[in-house]
Design an enzyme around this catalytic site. Structure first.
Site, PDB file in Angstrom:
ATOM      1  CG  ASP A 154      55.586  17.320  50.370  1.00  0.00           C
ATOM      2  OD1 ASP A 154      54.347  17.300  50.238  1.00  0.00           O
ATOM      3  OD2 ASP A 154      56.367  17.627  49.450  1.00  0.00           O
ATOM      4  CG  ASP A 446      64.497  26.321  42.388  1.00  0.00           C
ATOM      5  OD1 ASP A 446      64.991  25.533  41.551  1.00  0.00           O
ATOM      6  OD2 ASP A 446      65.005  26.515  43.494  1.00  0.00           O
TER       7      ASP A 446
HETATM    8  O1  LIG Z   1      59.562  16.440  48.749  1.00  0.00           O
HETATM    9  C1  LIG Z   1      59.875  17.527  49.185  1.00  0.00           C
HETATM   10  C2  LIG Z   1      61.205  17.922  49.352  1.00  0.00           C
HETATM   11  C3  LIG Z   1      61.479  19.178  49.863  1.00  0.00           C
HETATM   12  N1  LIG Z   1      60.485  20.022  50.214  1.00  0.00           N
HETATM   13  C4  LIG Z   1      60.802  21.361  50.780  1.00  0.00           C
HETATM   14  O2  LIG Z   1      61.617  22.080  49.913  1.00  0.00           O
HETATM   15  C5  LIG Z   1      62.387  23.010  50.638  1.00  0.00           C
HETATM   16  C6  LIG Z   1      63.820  23.009  50.191  1.00  0.00           C
HETATM   17  O3  LIG Z   1      64.481  21.852  50.588  1.00  0.00           O
HETATM   18  P1  LIG Z   1      65.956  21.852  51.200  1.00  0.00           P
HETATM   19  O4  LIG Z   1      66.279  20.454  51.532  1.00  0.00           O
HETATM   20  O5  LIG Z   1      66.075  22.860  52.257  1.00  0.00           O
HETATM   21  O6  LIG Z   1      66.803  22.215  49.938  1.00  0.00           O
HETATM   22  P2  LIG Z   1      67.762  23.438  49.623  1.00  0.00           P
HETATM   23  O7  LIG Z   1      68.865  22.888  48.802  1.00  0.00           O
HETATM   24  O8  LIG Z   1      68.115  24.225  50.781  1.00  0.00           O
HETATM   25  O9  LIG Z   1      66.762  24.252  48.674  1.00  0.00           O
HETATM   26  C7  LIG Z   1      67.054  25.066  47.574  1.00  0.00           C
HETATM   27  O10 LIG Z   1      67.062  24.349  46.361  1.00  0.00           O
HETATM   28  C8  LIG Z   1      65.853  23.667  46.028  1.00  0.00           C
HETATM   29  C9  LIG Z   1      66.013  23.077  44.659  1.00  0.00           C
HETATM   30  O11 LIG Z   1      67.077  22.219  44.612  1.00  0.00           O
HETATM   31  C10 LIG Z   1      64.665  24.591  46.050  1.00  0.00           C
HETATM   32  O12 LIG Z   1      63.499  23.840  45.926  1.00  0.00           O
HETATM   33  C11 LIG Z   1      64.637  25.330  47.360  1.00  0.00           C
HETATM   34  O13 LIG Z   1      63.557  26.212  47.411  1.00  0.00           O
HETATM   35  C12 LIG Z   1      65.932  26.070  47.535  1.00  0.00           C
HETATM   36  O14 LIG Z   1      65.930  26.810  48.733  1.00  0.00           O
HETATM   37  C13 LIG Z   1      62.260  22.639  52.109  1.00  0.00           C
HETATM   38  O15 LIG Z   1      61.460  23.602  52.746  1.00  0.00           O
HETATM   39  C14 LIG Z   1      61.589  21.296  52.058  1.00  0.00           C
HETATM   40  O16 LIG Z   1      60.765  21.094  53.151  1.00  0.00           O
HETATM   41  C15 LIG Z   1      59.170  19.656  50.046  1.00  0.00           C
HETATM   42  O17 LIG Z   1      58.260  20.403  50.364  1.00  0.00           O
HETATM   43  N2  LIG Z   1      58.889  18.416  49.531  1.00  0.00           N
END
Ligand SMILES: O=c1ccn([C@@H]2O[C@H](COP(=O)(O)OP(=O)(O)O[C@H]3O[C@H](CO)[C@@H](O)[C@H](O)[C@H]3O)[C@@H](O)[C@H]2O)c(=O)[nH]1
Ligand SMILES: [Mn+2]
Length: 733
Positions: A154, A446
């Protein structure tokens, strides 16, 4: 090799299940007795609040009555929330898989598996980390011609593309090496870092050298922000897809199949695909949910795996058998038929011994998720989850599964045609984001997606093997952690208010146990208000000398308060230690419990309200996966990191100061005047005292530390002033 069609063989093993479900009856019964006793005392407390004011009324003003009423309401909330929290402890189950049976029954005739890795920002999600994740799944113990890894970027970053192209080259060495030497874990960085002391064979040495060279190239490119010219030439058809004016928010679809492993079974490396969906400023891209849906469509024209594994870019595969574990559940002929997805816990490799920020959610993943599983299945938490493609695309339980078409020509479509599937306009007037794919419009895309799947009649299963399946990176500073929790609490609360609300929509579609199970998480945001009120009121009333609780020891009413306080905390400690935690870890967990409720969840609540009123849009603040060196050192030493000016810290700081002032004043009064206070104000002393002790790192950060991670001066001063004015106001009220 045993084939599915080998009937003679199948007959022998037909009724052996591929997994079994275990229960621990004795422990559960003991727990139920215990929890009934706590419930009894909770009712007793409610009774106290309702009846006691009458007898001690004489010198109470209207204000005190009001405080008393607030205490009643918060205690009713705590009691009800406690009941909700029992649902995941009432009926826990554990799943055990038999991968040997799976191999005997299916051999290499496994369904196609598409792995979706999502990344969004080459700076806070370094390309080298991302490709380690990709390589670790490319080397899964799975037939390579059946496996495909898709990277969704993204960030639309040439650097990430370059890193993936390099990784595709390296995979030709890495994947065969892993399989030949049964390497674990299969993320090269993780594997080679535990081999750092010395290599056991010439092959390992060679692989390590190649990895180091690749890593150096990727890191240099990232540092300089420039792709080497020879790479531009070599991967020309990839790079040519970037227009000169492309930015991360404005670019066309970029799709490159870097390794095509679909042709026959001579391949050693699985299919590797880079995708950066089209983005235009005038179209909402729906964050991760949007990229997942683009991946679902694009992959359907390339490999069309029947099973989809979704991973965040930091979650590398730590156990090459995890796909087989998941298949034991999804392919099981009896019990497995009902299961839509298999969720593994979110584990982390960068935690300190006592898990300073309670990122691990130990009890969540070792107790609550097993409990949810017993009630119909764990939540889908966005990473480490194996889905059935047709279910995520909308199949209802009971509808027949369309057989996987093995027709070669089906897959080989024109790249340009496939690219159209990832365009901004493709989803217009379609069911994507609503009935199909991952749901839009909720920061916890999710959770809501998993819930809606369950409302279509499906169950899910939770697998938490000893050897962690996937491990990622937890936030290493307090602010990021609280911001992440803010997004989660906002997202979960929106699930409750959404059209798929577990309470309203889920009624009759999922069981009561699961409805309550979802509520444990969905009620995070609103639970901030009672916690805040309770802690502030107890402190302020201590300051003013207004007793809110029965006299210590000398009243019957004290029993339920004493019992609930001791029993609930002792149980939570025991539960934490059972799950493998340390005493300090539990203490840190309690602190984070408080901080999340009094800051993140409150902001999550406000964000939700604002969004409902249409004042603001929800955002997705991506969690950084790297920290600067000094901060990382402090994290290693478990020194709490503040450092940034933020309303979250202002709130925490003010509350912390308030507790401190109230306790100090009360102690002073106690020393100078009567001793009687100790008994009447006993519980308030305990509660405020515990809050102050929990807040110790906060006071250190505000008053004692000098390093860069201390609380910024302005926050400290403002908190001090705010807390002092609040206390003064209350004192003269
Ligand atoms: O516009 C976006 C924003 C994020 N991501 C991806 O989404 C994932 C999760 O993002 P992260 O910032 O690591 O968030 P976390 O809080 O660690 O994620 C948890 O919480 C999210 C929901 O809040 C879920 O989407 C994730 O899968 C879950 O692991 C990463 O691989 C990002 O690269 C995208 O692909 N596009
Ligand atoms: Mn993450």
């Amino acid at each position: 090799m045993m084939r599915k069609g080998d009937d003679r063989f199948r007959a022998v093993h037909e009724d052996e299940p591929l997994f079994i479900t275990g229960r621990r009856t004795g422990r559960v019964i003991a727990y139920r007795v215990f929890s009934a006793s706590v419930f009894f005392c909770i009712c007793w407390i409610w009774l106290y609040r309702v009846t006691a004011p009458v007898e001690v009324d004489e010198n109470r003003t209207g204000l005190v009555r009001f405080v008393w009423l607030v205490m009643l309401v918060t205690e009713i909330w705590f009691g009800l929330y406690w009941i909700v929290m029992q649902s995941p402890r009432w009926n826990p189950v554990w799943r055990f898989t038999f991968t040997d049976r799976l191999s005997r029954r299916y051999g290499d005739d496994l369904p196609r598996l598409d792995v979706f890795v999502c990344t969004a920002d080459p700076v806070i999600e370094p390309p080298l980390m991302v490709v380690n994740t990709v390589l670790s799944v490319a080397a899964l113990d799975y037939p390579p011609e059946k496996l495909a890894v898709y990277l969704s970027d993204d960030g639309g970053s040439e650097l990430t593309f370059y890193a993936l192209a390099e990784a595709a080259e390296f995979a030709k060495v890495w994947v065969p090496y892993c399989k030949r030497f049964y390497v674990e874990p299969r993320s090269p960085a993780a594997y080679l870092s535990c081999k750092a002391s010395g290599f056991d064979s010439a092959e390992t040495e060679e692989v390590a050298r190649l990895y180091k060279e690749m890593a150096a190239r990727i890191e240099t490119a990232a540092r300089l922000g420039r792709i080497p010219d020879e790479a531009r030439l070599k991967y020309g058809d990839g790079f040519s897809q970037w227009d000169s004016d492309a930015t991360r928010r404005n670019h066309g679809t970029i799709l490159q199949i870097l390794v095509d492993g679909r042709k026959g079974n001579t391949v050693t490396v699985p299919t590797l695909v880079y995708l950066s969906r089209e983005k235009r400023p005038e179209h909402h891209h729906h964050f991760k949910a949007g990229s997942m849906n683009a991946l679902i469509r694009v992959s359907s024209k390339i490999t069309c795996g029947r099973i989809i594994l979704n991973l965040d870019c930091d979650m590398y595969s730590n156990n090459s058998k995890s796909a087989r574990d998941a298949l034991c559940i999804l392919l099981d002929e009896k019990e497995g038929k009902k299961i839509a997805f298999v969720q593994f816990p979110q584990c982390f490799e960068n935690l300190t011994k006592n898990d300073l920020y309670a990122s691990m959610m130990r009890v969540g993943y070792d107790v609550e998720f097993n409990g949810l599983d017993g009630n119909g299945g764990p939540l889908y938490i966005g990473t480490g989850c194996f889905h059935r493609r047709d279910v995520i695309c909308g199949r209802t339980y009971g509808e027949v599964e369309v057989e996987e078409e093995e027709e070669e020509s089906e897959y080989i479509s024109e790249t340009e045609m496939i690219k159209a599937l990832a365009s901004c306009t493709y989803e217009e007037n379609s069911q994507w984001g609503k009935e199909m794919g991952v749901k839009y419009g909720c920061p916890a895309e999710d959770v809501i997606t998993g819930l809606e799947i369950k409302c279509r009649g499906w169950k899910s299963a939770y697998l938490n093997p000893k050897k962690k399946a996937f491990v990622g990176v937890a936030p290493t500073n307090l602010h990021q952690m609280l911001v992440q929790q803010r997004r989660w609490s906002e997202g979960n609360f929106q699930v409750l208010l959404s059209e798929y609300s577990p309470v309203w929509y889920g009624q009759g579609k999922i069981g009561l146990g699961l409805i309550l199970g979802y509520c444990c998480y969905c009620l995070w945001a609103p639970s901030s208000v009672p916690v805040l009120l309770y802690s502030v009121l107890t402190s302020l009333c201590l300051l003013k000398g207004i007793p809110l609780f029965p006299k210590v020891w000398s009243s019957w009413w004290f029993i339920p308060f004493g019992y609930v306080t001791v029993a609930a905390n002792a149980y939570s400690l025991v539960e934490f230690l059972w799950c493998g935690g340390t005493l300090r870890g539990w203490w840190n967990d309690q602190r984070m419990w408080l901080y999340r409720r009094t800051s993140s969840f409150l902001f999550g609540l406000i964000d939700t309200i604002k969004k409902k009123l249409g004042v603001s849009e929800s955002a997705f603040v991506i969690t950084a996966k790297v920290a600067e060196e000094e901060a990382a050192e402090r994290y290693e030493k478990e020194v709490m990191e503040f450092g940034v000016e933020s309303p979250i810290f202002l709130l925490l700081g003010t509350l912390g100061m308030l507790n401190l002032f109230c306790l100090a004043t009360a102690i002073m009064r106690l020393v100078m005047t009567s001793r009687e206070d100790v008994q009447t104000m006993g519980l308030q002393f305990v509660i405020t005292g515990v809050l102050v002790v929990l807040n110790w790192p906060l006071y250190e950060g505000m008053l004692l530390r000098r390093d860069k991670g201390k609380m910024p001066m302005t926050v400290t001063v403002n908190s001090f002033v705010l807390a002092l004015s609040a206390c003064t106001c209350v004192a003269f009220l």
